[in-house]
Motif scaffolding. Structure first.
Motif, mmCIF file in Angstrom:
data_model
loop_
_atom_site.group_PDB
_atom_site.id
_atom_site.type_symbol
_atom_site.label_atom_id
_atom_site.label_comp_id
_atom_site.label_asym_id
_atom_site.label_seq_id
_atom_site.Cartn_x
_atom_site.Cartn_y
_atom_site.Cartn_z
ATOM 1 N N UNK A 191 0.816 -1.202 0.000
ATOM 2 C CA UNK A 191 0.000 0.000 0.000
ATOM 3 C C UNK A 191 0.854 1.257 0.000
ATOM 4 N N UNK A 192 0.271 2.342 -0.490
ATOM 5 C CA UNK A 192 0.922 3.638 -0.402
ATOM 6 C C UNK A 192 0.971 4.060 1.052
ATOM 7 N N UNK A 193 2.032 4.795 1.404
ATOM 8 C CA UNK A 193 2.143 5.216 2.780
ATOM 9 C C UNK A 193 2.714 6.615 2.837
ATOM 10 N N UNK A 194 2.527 7.257 3.979
ATOM 11 C CA UNK A 194 3.067 8.594 4.172
ATOM 12 C C UNK A 194 4.579 8.547 4.135
ATOM 13 N N UNK A 195 5.190 9.580 3.554
ATOM 14 C CA UNK A 195 6.637 9.569 3.394
ATOM 15 C C UNK A 195 7.315 10.735 4.079
ATOM 16 N N UNK A 196 6.576 11.575 4.808
ATOM 17 C CA UNK A 196 7.177 12.768 5.375
ATOM 18 C C UNK A 196 7.464 12.646 6.854
ATOM 19 N N UNK A 197 6.627 11.920 7.615
ATOM 20 C CA UNK A 197 6.765 11.950 9.061
ATOM 21 C C UNK A 197 7.681 10.851 9.581
ATOM 22 N N UNK A 198 8.651 10.399 8.771
ATOM 23 C CA UNK A 198 9.580 9.383 9.227
ATOM 24 C C UNK A 198 10.469 9.947 10.336
ATOM 25 N N UNK A 199 10.652 9.190 11.407
ATOM 26 C CA UNK A 199 11.363 9.704 12.575
ATOM 27 C C UNK A 199 12.854 9.856 12.333
ATOM 28 N N UNK A 200 13.390 9.093 11.344
ATOM 29 C CA UNK A 200 14.837 9.074 11.175
ATOM 30 C C UNK A 200 15.373 10.322 10.510
ATOM 31 N N UNK A 201 14.532 11.107 9.889
ATOM 32 C CA UNK A 201 15.027 12.237 9.110
ATOM 33 C C UNK A 201 14.663 13.552 9.784
ATOM 34 N N UNK A 202 15.643 14.350 10.066
ATOM 35 C CA UNK A 202 15.419 15.663 10.646
ATOM 36 C C UNK A 202 16.105 16.695 9.779
ATOM 37 N N UNK A 203 15.342 17.541 9.143
ATOM 38 C CA UNK A 203 15.876 18.516 8.199
ATOM 39 C C UNK A 203 16.158 19.827 8.900
ATOM 40 N N UNK A 204 17.333 20.379 8.649
ATOM 41 C CA UNK A 204 17.694 21.676 9.204
ATOM 42 C C UNK A 204 17.909 22.640 8.055
ATOM 43 N N UNK A 205 17.180 23.755 8.046
ATOM 44 C CA UNK A 205 17.324 24.739 6.982
ATOM 45 C C UNK A 205 18.242 25.859 7.455
ATOM 46 N N UNK A 243 17.667 26.982 -0.423
ATOM 47 C CA UNK A 243 16.959 26.107 0.507
ATOM 48 C C UNK A 243 15.631 25.630 -0.029
ATOM 49 N N UNK A 244 15.437 25.717 -1.353
ATOM 50 C CA UNK A 244 14.166 25.334 -1.933
ATOM 51 C C UNK A 244 14.302 24.196 -2.922
ATOM 52 N N UNK A 245 14.279 24.509 -4.216
ATOM 53 C CA UNK A 245 14.135 23.513 -5.266
ATOM 54 C C UNK A 245 15.102 22.350 -5.223
ATOM 55 N N UNK A 246 16.410 22.613 -5.247
ATOM 56 C CA UNK A 246 17.377 21.530 -5.242
ATOM 57 C C UNK A 246 17.336 20.772 -3.913
ATOM 58 N N UNK A 247 17.245 21.524 -2.819
ATOM 59 C CA UNK A 247 17.159 20.891 -1.502
ATOM 60 C C UNK A 247 15.924 20.004 -1.407
ATOM 61 N N UNK A 248 14.778 20.524 -1.814
ATOM 62 C CA UNK A 248 13.541 19.757 -1.738
ATOM 63 C C UNK A 248 13.549 18.531 -2.618
ATOM 64 N N UNK A 249 14.115 18.658 -3.825
ATOM 65 C CA UNK A 249 14.184 17.521 -4.743
ATOM 66 C C UNK A 249 15.027 16.404 -4.151
ATOM 67 N N UNK A 250 16.164 16.771 -3.539
ATOM 68 C CA UNK A 250 17.041 15.759 -2.957
ATOM 69 C C UNK A 250 16.380 15.068 -1.760
ATOM 70 N N UNK A 251 15.738 15.859 -0.903
ATOM 71 C CA UNK A 251 15.069 15.270 0.268
ATOM 72 C C UNK A 251 13.942 14.344 -0.182
ATOM 73 N N UNK A 252 13.188 14.775 -1.201
ATOM 74 C CA UNK A 252 12.110 13.921 -1.720
ATOM 75 C C UNK A 252 12.665 12.623 -2.282
ATOM 76 N N UNK A 284 15.357 11.050 -1.297
ATOM 77 C CA UNK A 284 15.737 10.212 -0.161
ATOM 78 C C UNK A 284 14.519 9.568 0.480
ATOM 79 N N UNK A 285 13.503 10.363 0.761
ATOM 80 C CA UNK A 285 12.310 9.854 1.420
ATOM 81 C C UNK A 285 11.573 8.832 0.552
ATOM 82 N N UNK A 286 11.402 9.164 -0.716
ATOM 83 C CA UNK A 286 10.643 8.277 -1.597
ATOM 84 C C UNK A 286 11.400 6.991 -1.896
ATOM 85 N N UNK A 287 12.715 7.084 -2.011
ATOM 86 C CA UNK A 287 13.497 5.864 -2.250
ATOM 87 C C UNK A 287 13.356 4.909 -1.065
ATOM 88 N N UNK A 288 13.474 5.432 0.140
ATOM 89 C CA UNK A 288 13.361 4.576 1.325
ATOM 90 C C UNK A 288 11.942 4.030 1.467
#
Length: 521
Positions: free
Chosen positions: A18-32, A175-184, A186-190
């Motif tokens: 099933x599809x699942x949420x990909x943002x609230x994973x505890x292992x990832x903490x983003x600092x801007x 802190x926007x486009x390139x940063x967001x693309x990379x974080x996405x 990482x999250x989506x791959x995992x």
């Protein structure tokens, strides 16, 4: 509708769920860190860390116990400052408040740089190590190739997985486009590895609820899809050099269906790109300029002459850039020249400052050889060519130095030619592995002694033999840099630029055998 179709097609091999949420994973903490920077800048979307806020930057890294920093910008792009260099050069110490910063190691790869940085807190007398990854092939005006971004991501992921409880700092210039693309990515791959499916739209919506413009444009959105697809196909890991011989012996004794290396190669063939005729349009238009018109260059990777360089000649020579592990476009691949393109080969060597040329097959049977590779001397349009030295590395490898003089430009250029004499065009691979590794070692050493420049690699059609040389060259360089090799990714990168190369299991197995024997001697 097209984007929804793509979303459904992205799957990890052999898994569904099933599809699942990909943002609230505890292992990832983003600092801007760029939020802090914007308070000091009149143009909050222009700069990454500024000189005046570097101490805040390092204080945040220390305070949040960051172990991995990902930098997705260069210092300047399009003549604009994008990020201040917030670490010192090697051998120097930078003091930011109570924290001292020291660069311990810097390893430069073709499209990213890895740094090991030591932080020391003077008041508590404690220290930490930070891995700093800088991706150098992504600017505001250009999109990187998915395969390159995936290789970078995998290096970051290995460092990240080594310290799973530590947060990761990701920044670009805004802190926007390139940063967001990379974080996405990482999250989506995992998420895809766990569930077998990903929901790109849902992930980006949730990320944008935390910060706007995480993926800024359609180009970045498409890049995310392509990069995800690449990441799922590359479910392979580098093999340590000390294990190469054992793994190769064990795998080659297994039946084909159980052989891991054969499974790797089958997947390589499945993901090998197929380009349409439009991509090779210039090659088809100039097909008469090819000695053997079976391999034509992708227009995007073709080596071109400087603007205005060829006013009296057609602007085409069948050559393609490839990268080494440490240098972007560090290799040039070409077929043997016909009589009417021998001048273009000489011009190419001079303009690209290529000082090393390796030929896979004997040149003696080629009619154009006497034009550009004379026994004593020859003249070719505006060029005078002289053979300065000749000798043999082994009975199978001849080394010749030629001097090229341009009568129009008053330039002199020397090229060291390594000709493999015993590799027949009828054979897919050379007769022994030592022959290949010897010529690669010599070519690399000569290039370094001569001050760099791309190595030019040639065969009859510009593919046969060249793929083995390039794959083995990069495998040896990767083992030297990292102590491990990922032959799957090396060959996949070759296929992106020239799909006709490395198209048999015999070639793939030969490369594994060559590097295994090299590190068991």
């Amino acid at each position: 509708m097209e984007l929804m179709r793509l979303e459904v097609e992205i799957r990890t091999p052999g898994e569904h769920g099933p599809l699942e949420s990909t943002v609230d994973d505890h292992w990832f903490k983003l600092i801007f860190d760029t939020i802090l920077m914007s308070l000091e800048s009149t143009d909050p979307g222009e700069h990454g860390p500024l000189e005046s806020t570097v101490d805040d930057h390092w204080l945040m890294i220390w305070q949040e116990q960051v172990s991995v920093v990902v930098m997705l910008s260069n210092f300047t792009e399009d003549n604009k400052e994008k990020c201040y260099q917030y670490w010192p050069i090697k051998g120097k110490v930078r003091v930011e408040g109570s924290i001292s910063v020291r660069l311990l190691q810097e390893k430069k790869y073709a499209f990213y740089t890895l740094r090991k940085i030591k932080l020391e807190q003077k008041t508590t007398a404690t220290s930490r190590l930070v891995c700093h990854f800088q991706f150098t092939m992504w600017s505001d005006s250009e999109i990187p190739y998915p395969s390159e971004l995936v290789q970078f991501y995998r290096s970051v992921k290995r460092a990240q997985d080594a310290c799973p409880s530590s947060p990761v700092l990701v920044h670009c210039s805004e802190g926007g486009g390139r940063t967001g693309t990379f974080i996405a990515l990482d999250k989506l791959h995992r998420a895809g590895q766990r569930a077998g499916r990903v929901n790109v739209t849902k992930c980006l919506v949730e990320m944008c609820e935390q910060r706007m413009n995480m993926v800024e444009n359609m180009e970045q959105y498409i890049l995310l899809y392509h990069t995800l697809k690449e990441s799922f196909h590359r479910n392979v890991y580098p093999i340590r050099k000390e294990k190469l011989s054992t793994i190769l012996t064990e795998e080659m004794q297994k039946p084909d269906k159980e052989n891991y290396l054969r499974k790797q190669f089958c997947e390589l063939m499945c993901v090998r790109p197929v380009y349409d005729d439009l991509i090779n349009e210039t090659g088809y238009r100039n097909i008469q300029l090819n000695l053997m018109p079976t391999v034509l260059p992708d227009e995007e990777f073709r080596v071109t002459f400087p603007s205005g360089e060829r006013r009296t000649r057609n602007d085409f020579y069948n050559t393609v850039f490839l990268s080494t592990i440490t240098e972007y476009n560090g290799l040039i691949v070409a077929p043997y020249p016909a009589d009417n393109t021998a001048e273009d080969l000489i011009r190419l060597m001079m303009r690209q400052k290529s000082r090393v040329l390796v030929t896979m097959h004997p040149l003696i049977e080629l009619h154009s050889t006497v034009l550009w590779y004379p026994d004593k001397s020859s003249e070719l349009s505006q060029y005078k060519i002289y053979r300065e030295a000749s000798g043999f590395l082994t009975s199978d490898i001849q080394r010749v130095t030629i001097r090229i003089e341009s009568t129009k430009r008053s330039e002199v250029h020397r090229v060291h030619v390594y000709e493999i004499l015993s590799w027949s065009t009828k054979n897919i691979i050379p007769r022994d592995t030592k022959l290949a590794t010897t010529v690669i070692k010599e070519a690399r050493q000569t290039r370094e002694e001569e001050g760099g420049g791309p190595i030019t690699v040639m065969s009859y059609d510009g593919a046969s033999g060249c793929g083995v040389f390039i794959a083995l060259y990069n495998a040896m360089e990767q083992l030297s840099m990292d102590g491990a090799v990922d032959l799957f990714s090396i060959v996949h990168d070759i296929h992106i630029r020239l799909p006709r190369m490395m198209s048999t299991m015999d070639e793939y197995e030969f490369c594994y055998q060559a590097i295994a024997e090299l590190y068991t001697q």
